[in-house]
Design an enzyme around this catalytic site. Sequence first.
Site, PDB file in Angstrom:
ATOM      1  N   GLU A   1       1.104  -1.128  -0.088  1.00 34.45           N
ATOM      2  CA  GLU A   1       0.047   0.049   0.105  1.00 34.45           C
ATOM      3  C   GLU A   1       0.942   1.243  -0.132  1.00 34.45           C
ATOM      4  OE1 GLU A   1      -3.332   0.337   2.547  1.00 34.45           O
ATOM      5  OE2 GLU A   1      -3.444   2.583   2.306  1.00 34.45           O
TER       6      GLU A   1
ATOM      7  N   GLU B   1       5.211   4.962   3.277  1.00 30.94           N
ATOM      8  CA  GLU B   1       4.576   6.161   3.751  1.00 30.94           C
ATOM      9  C   GLU B   1       6.061   7.206   3.953  1.00 30.94           C
ATOM     10  OE1 GLU B   1       2.713   9.347   4.101  1.00 30.94           O
ATOM     11  OE2 GLU B   1       1.276   7.955   3.832  1.00 30.94           O
TER      12      GLU B   1
ATOM     13  N   ASP C   1      10.267   7.611  -0.270  1.00 27.46           N
ATOM     14  CA  ASP C   1       9.336   7.920  -1.250  1.00 27.46           C
ATOM     15  C   ASP C   1       9.107   6.511  -2.082  1.00 27.46           C
ATOM     16  OD1 ASP C   1       8.355   8.806  -3.938  1.00 27.46           O
ATOM     17  OD2 ASP C   1       9.908  10.461  -3.988  1.00 27.46           O
TER      18      ASP C   1
ATOM     19  N   ASP D   1      -2.413  12.059  -2.788  1.00 28.04           N
ATOM     20  CA  ASP D   1      -2.853  13.526  -2.878  1.00 28.04           C
ATOM     21  C   ASP D   1      -3.281  14.076  -4.180  1.00 28.04           C
ATOM     22  OD1 ASP D   1      -1.600  14.564  -0.164  1.00 28.04           O
ATOM     23  OD2 ASP D   1      -0.063  13.038  -0.801  1.00 28.04           O
TER      24      ASP D   1
ATOM     25  N   LYS E   1      -4.514  22.011  -8.146  1.00 30.02           N
ATOM     26  CA  LYS E   1      -4.212  23.191  -8.872  1.00 30.02           C
ATOM     27  C   LYS E   1      -3.550  22.801 -10.335  1.00 30.02           C
ATOM     28  CE  LYS E   1      -3.749  26.550  -5.207  1.00 30.02           C
ATOM     29  NZ  LYS E   1      -2.943  26.922  -4.109  1.00 30.02           N
TER      30      LYS E   1
ATOM     31  N   ASP F   1     -11.209  10.663  -4.360  1.00 30.23           N
ATOM     32  CA  ASP F   1     -12.600  11.329  -4.051  1.00 30.23           C
ATOM     33  C   ASP F   1     -12.500  12.643  -4.873  1.00 30.23           C
ATOM     34  OD1 ASP F   1     -10.773  12.599  -2.563  1.00 30.23           O
ATOM     35  OD2 ASP F   1     -12.237  13.673  -1.292  1.00 30.23           O
TER      36      ASP F   1
HETATM   37  C1  LIG Z   1      -4.253  12.424   0.926  1.00 27.72           C
HETATM   38  S1  LIG Z   1      -3.209  11.270   1.881  1.00 27.72           S
HETATM   39  C2  LIG Z   1      -4.135   9.589   2.119  1.00 27.72           C
HETATM   40  C3  LIG Z   1      -3.785   8.770   3.038  1.00 27.72           C
HETATM   41  C4  LIG Z   1      -4.485   7.632   3.243  1.00 27.72           C
HETATM   42  N1  LIG Z   1      -4.332   6.626   2.061  1.00 27.72           N
HETATM   43  C5  LIG Z   1      -6.172   7.822   3.352  1.00 27.72           C
HETATM   44  O1  LIG Z   1      -6.911   7.495   2.345  1.00 27.72           O
HETATM   45  O2  LIG Z   1      -6.749   8.312   4.396  1.00 27.72           O
HETATM   46  C6  LIG Z   1      -1.910  10.967   0.963  1.00 27.72           C
HETATM   47  C7  LIG Z   1      -0.701  10.104   1.665  1.00 27.72           C
HETATM   48  O3  LIG Z   1       0.151   9.750   0.728  1.00 27.72           O
HETATM   49  C8  LIG Z   1       1.513  10.041   1.317  1.00 27.72           C
HETATM   50  N2  LIG Z   1       2.364  10.243  -0.165  1.00 27.72           N
HETATM   51  C9  LIG Z   1       2.471  10.947  -1.016  1.00 27.72           C
HETATM   52  N3  LIG Z   1       3.305  10.618  -1.848  1.00 27.72           N
HETATM   53  C10 LIG Z   1       4.083   9.826  -1.327  1.00 27.72           C
HETATM   54  C11 LIG Z   1       5.169   8.958  -1.809  1.00 27.72           C
HETATM   55  N4  LIG Z   1       5.753   9.326  -3.105  1.00 27.72           N
HETATM   56  N5  LIG Z   1       5.654   7.771  -1.205  1.00 27.72           N
HETATM   57  C12 LIG Z   1       5.215   7.624  -0.027  1.00 27.72           C
HETATM   58  N6  LIG Z   1       4.049   8.179   0.596  1.00 27.72           N
HETATM   59  C13 LIG Z   1       3.540   9.266   0.044  1.00 27.72           C
HETATM   60  C14 LIG Z   1       1.384  11.363   1.874  1.00 27.72           C
HETATM   61  O4  LIG Z   1       2.597  11.299   2.967  1.00 27.72           O
HETATM   62  C15 LIG Z   1      -0.048  11.184   2.828  1.00 27.72           C
HETATM   63  O5  LIG Z   1       0.150  10.561   3.779  1.00 27.72           O
END
Ligand SMILES: C[S@@+](CC[C@H](N)C(=O)[O-])C[C@H]1O[C@@H](n2cnc3c(N)ncnc32)[C@H](O)[C@@H]1O
Length: 234
Positions: A64, A89, A116, A139, A143, A175
Site C-alpha cells: 500500500e 509512507e 518515497d 494527494d 491546482k 474522491d
Molecule cells: C491524501 S493522503 C491519504 C492517506 C490515506 N491513504 C487515506 O486515504 O487516508 C496521501 C498520503 O500519501 C503520502 N504520500 C504521498 N506521496 C508519497 C510517496 N511518493 N511515497 C510515500 N507516501 C506518499 C502522503 O504522505 C499522505 O500521507
Amino acid sequence: MNPPQAPVPPRRPIRSFVLREGRLTAGQARAYDELWPRFGAERASGEVLDLPALFGNERPVVLEIGFGNGESLATMAAAAPQRNFLGVEVHRPGIGHLLLETERRGLTNLRLLREDAQVLLAQGLAPASLAGVNLFFPDPWPKKRHHKRRILQPAFVERLARVVAPGGLFHAATDWEPYAEHMLTVLEAAGAIFENTAGPGRFAPGRGERPPTKFERRGERLGHRVRDLVYRRR
Ligand SMILES: C[S@@+](CC[C@H](N)C(=O)[O-])C[C@H]1O[C@@H](n2cnc3c(N)ncnc32)[C@H](O)[C@@H]1O
C-alpha cells in the site's frame, strides 16, 4: 508483454508529497523506539528488498502506497492473515500511528517502510514480486500547475508493471473527480499491461475489499464522490 526496464526517477524528481514533519505524540515516539525494530523495514539506496526474508515466509505480498494513518492497511492485514502487507509512507506521525495499531492488533503480516514510493517502485523491489498494489486517496494536487505532482502518471504505471506479478491487482481510489478521470485515462492507455476489471473505460462498481480510509471519510463529509479503479496485471 514484459515492460522495458522501469524508468528511474530523475536526479531532482518532482515529488508527490510535501514533507510535513508534524509532531509525534508520546505514544508514537515510543512506537519508533520499541516497535520500529520489529515492524519497520530499512532499505539502503539501490538495495532490492528480500521480501520472504522480511516477512519470514513466502506468502504473497500486497503493497500500500501512502497509507496515511494506516487504519485501512491495518484492517486489511487483519482480515487476510494468509497474505503479507507492506506499507510505504513518508509522514512520520502516520507511520507512528500504524506502528501502535500493528502492536495493538497483534499483526504479524505487516511491515512498514519510510521512503518515497516512487523510488521504492523503481529500484527497491524485484520484478513481479508483488501480488497487488493499493493506492488509496493519493494527494489530488487540484491546482493545474501542480498536476505534475500527482503520483499516478504513465511512468508510475510502468514502474508498477515491473513489480506486480501477472494476475496481480492494482487498486486506486480517489474522491477528486478530475483526478479519477486522469487515473482512468492513464491506466486505459496502459491497456496492454493492465486490464480494467470493470471493463474498458469504466470505474469499479464499488470499493470491494477496500476498507474506508480517513481521507475518504473527510471527502465524503465534503460531499465528494468516491471512485475506485481496479486493474489486473496481464
Ligand atoms: C491524501 S493522503 C491519504 C492517506 C490515506 N491513504 C487515506 O486515504 O487516508 C496521501 C498520503 O500519501 C503520502 N504520500 C504521498 N506521496 C508519497 C510517496 N511518493 N511515497 C510515500 N507516501 C506518499 C502522503 O504522505 C499522505 O500521507
